[in-house]
Design a protein around this motif. Structure first.
Motif, PDB file in Angstrom:
ATOM      1  N   ARG A   1       0.831  -1.212   0.000  1.00 16.32           N
ATOM      2  CA  ARG A   1       0.000   0.000   0.000  1.00 16.32           C
ATOM      3  C   ARG A   1       0.864   1.260   0.000  1.00 16.32           C
ATOM      4  N   GLY A   2       1.925   1.248   0.820  1.00 16.72           N
ATOM      5  CA  GLY A   2       2.799   2.405   0.887  1.00 16.72           C
ATOM      6  C   GLY A   2       3.480   2.684  -0.436  1.00 16.72           C
ATOM      7  N   ALA A   3       3.909   1.631  -1.115  1.00 13.43           N
ATOM      8  CA  ALA A   3       4.560   1.814  -2.413  1.00 13.43           C
ATOM      9  C   ALA A   3       3.574   2.382  -3.428  1.00 13.43           C
ATOM     10  N   GLY A   4       2.343   1.862  -3.424  1.00 19.24           N
ATOM     11  CA  GLY A   4       1.351   2.338  -4.380  1.00 19.24           C
ATOM     12  C   GLY A   4       0.941   3.781  -4.166  1.00 19.24           C
ATOM     13  N   ARG A   5       1.008   4.222  -2.916  1.00 20.43           N
ATOM     14  CA  ARG A   5       0.613   5.606  -2.611  1.00 20.43           C
ATOM     15  C   ARG A   5       1.709   6.614  -2.923  1.00 20.43           C
ATOM     16  N   ASP A   6       2.927   6.145  -3.096  1.00 22.75           N
ATOM     17  CA  ASP A   6       4.052   7.033  -3.386  1.00 22.75           C
ATOM     18  C   ASP A   6       3.876   7.600  -4.796  1.00 22.75           C
ATOM     19  N   PRO A   7       3.743   8.906  -4.938  1.00 24.12           N
ATOM     20  CA  PRO A   7       3.493   9.485  -6.266  1.00 24.12           C
ATOM     21  C   PRO A   7       4.645   9.279  -7.237  1.00 24.12           C
ATOM     22  N   ARG A   8       5.825   8.942  -6.721  1.00 31.71           N
ATOM     23  CA  ARG A   8       6.971   8.701  -7.601  1.00 31.71           C
ATOM     24  C   ARG A   8       6.944   7.304  -8.206  1.00 31.71           C
ATOM     25  N   VAL A   9       6.133   6.415  -7.653  1.00 29.19           N
ATOM     26  CA  VAL A   9       6.092   5.022  -8.090  1.00 29.19           C
ATOM     27  C   VAL A   9       5.021   4.827  -9.156  1.00 29.19           C
ATOM     28  N   ARG A  10       5.391   4.125 -10.230  1.00 27.91           N
ATOM     29  CA  ARG A  10       4.442   3.838 -11.301  1.00 27.91           C
ATOM     30  C   ARG A  10       4.240   2.335 -11.514  1.00 27.91           C
ATOM     31  N   CYS A  11       5.049   1.527 -10.830  1.00 28.36           N
ATOM     32  CA  CYS A  11       4.871   0.080 -10.889  1.00 28.36           C
ATOM     33  C   CYS A  11       5.550  -0.541  -9.671  1.00 28.36           C
ATOM     34  N   VAL A  12       4.953  -1.595  -9.139  1.00 23.59           N
ATOM     35  CA  VAL A  12       5.514  -2.314  -7.991  1.00 23.59           C
ATOM     36  C   VAL A  12       5.876  -3.727  -8.442  1.00 23.59           C
ATOM     37  N   VAL A  13       7.064  -4.183  -8.072  1.00 21.98           N
ATOM     38  CA  VAL A  13       7.466  -5.567  -8.287  1.00 21.98           C
ATOM     39  C   VAL A  13       7.417  -6.273  -6.941  1.00 21.98           C
ATOM     40  N   LEU A  14       6.663  -7.364  -6.876  1.00 22.19           N
ATOM     41  CA  LEU A  14       6.561  -8.156  -5.646  1.00 22.19           C
ATOM     42  C   LEU A  14       7.467  -9.370  -5.800  1.00 22.19           C
ATOM     43  N   ALA A  15       8.485  -9.459  -4.949  1.00 23.74           N
ATOM     44  CA  ALA A  15       9.489 -10.513  -5.063  1.00 23.74           C
ATOM     45  C   ALA A  15       9.715 -11.179  -3.712  1.00 23.74           C
ATOM     46  N   ALA A  16      10.534 -12.223  -3.722  1.00 26.10           N
ATOM     47  CA  ALA A  16      10.831 -12.939  -2.483  1.00 26.10           C
ATOM     48  C   ALA A  16      12.249 -13.485  -2.533  1.00 26.10           C
ATOM     49  N   GLU A  17      12.860 -13.589  -1.370  1.00 26.23           N
ATOM     50  CA  GLU A  17      14.160 -14.226  -1.233  1.00 26.23           C
ATOM     51  C   GLU A  17      13.958 -15.712  -0.946  1.00 26.23           C
ATOM     52  N   GLY A  18      14.990 -16.502  -1.208  1.00 27.55           N
ATOM     53  CA  GLY A  18      14.965 -17.890  -0.770  1.00 27.55           C
ATOM     54  C   GLY A  18      14.523 -18.881  -1.823  1.00 27.55           C
ATOM     55  N   ARG A  19      14.268 -20.101  -1.357  1.00 30.81           N
ATOM     56  CA  ARG A  19      13.970 -21.227  -2.244  1.00 30.81           C
ATOM     57  C   ARG A  19      12.654 -21.067  -2.985  1.00 30.81           C
TER      58      ARG A  19
END
Length: 252
Positions: A43-61
């Motif tokens: 939510r915080g990333a989406g509300r940032d006016p500088r952000v136009r796309c979010v990548v959801l990633a994960a560490e590990g196996r």
């Protein structure tokens, strides 16, 4: 360990991309607090006016192994209610994110992981990625709402009732995975797609995301909440505890 957010920069400056990364070793089975932290980060990333796309990633196996079953076993009903609410918030945060969300999926994507990627706008997966809902083997129900966004209806039902998984290649054939790539290339390919999206006008992207959500044929919030009611019913009837008590035993 936890949930972190980073911004992406190239030689041309800010790319307008936020990468939200989940890291809960050993298998990214999220505790209650982890689901809420993930929801807040997206939510915080989406509300940032500088952000136009979010990548959801994960560490590990693997990308995500769902909820932390051991936490449910140790804390009982309070943890179940917390997990239900936390998953609902995290899935909703991805779906309602003000900008497009690209999921970068490696290894296993199970249970809550399907809830996350099923609500994403695009999916890039590694060649070893598998997707499924082992809910019936874990004393839970839910996320069929989101699996139905990845595969056709009858395949969804067969996967759900058997707890089997589908490969990234199979989902690509069904059109729900954008690209299947070697694991070493996963994040970069996801970022390539995110950069292409983020090159569009930010204000228009946000309007486009709202417009596309508005014409969705299924209300994912209500549909998933309906499913969660049966998870709670299974718990109060003692069925869930009986099945969860076998978790980690009998070769499961």
């Amino acid at each position: 360990m936890g949930v972190s957010t980073s911004s992406q920069e190239s030689g041309h400056g800010k790319d307008g991309i936020a990468v939200v990364t989940v890291d809960f070793p050993p298998v990214n089975a999220l505790p209650v607090a982890g689901w809420f932290a993930l929801a807040d980060a997206v939510r915080g990333a989406g509300r940032d006016p500088r952000v136009r796309c979010v990548v959801l990633a994960a560490e590990g196996r693997g990308f995500n192994a769902g909820v932390d079953i051991k936490e449910l076993q140790a804390q009982g009903p309070s943890a179940l209610v917390g997990a239900n609410r936390g998953c609902y918030e995290a899935f909703s945060a991805v779906y309602d994110c003000e900008v497009p969300v690209v999921a970068a999926v490696q290894g296993f994507c199970l249970g809550g992981g399907v809830g996350l990627v099923g609500n994403a706008d695009a999916i890039v997966a590694s060649e070893d990625a598998t997707f499924g809902l082992p809910e019936l083997d874990r004393g839970a129900l839910g996320a069929a709402t989101h699996l139905a966004r990845l595969v056709p209806q009858h395949l969804m039902r067969a996967l759900y009732f058997t707890s089997r998984t589908a490969t990234a290649a199979e989902l690509h054939a069904h059109g729900s995975v954008w690209r299947v790539v070697p694991r070493a290339e996963l994040l970069e390919v996801a970022l390539e797609l995110a950069r292409e999206i983020a090159a569009k006008d930010g204000e228009l992207l946000r309007l486009a995301k709202a417009a596309i959500n508005g014409i969705d044929p299924v209300d994912v919030h209500r549909s998933y909440r309906f499913e969660q009611g049966f998870t709670f019913e299974a718990s109060t009837a003692g069925v869930a505890d009986r099945i969860r008590d076998r978790f980690g035993k009998e070769g499961r």
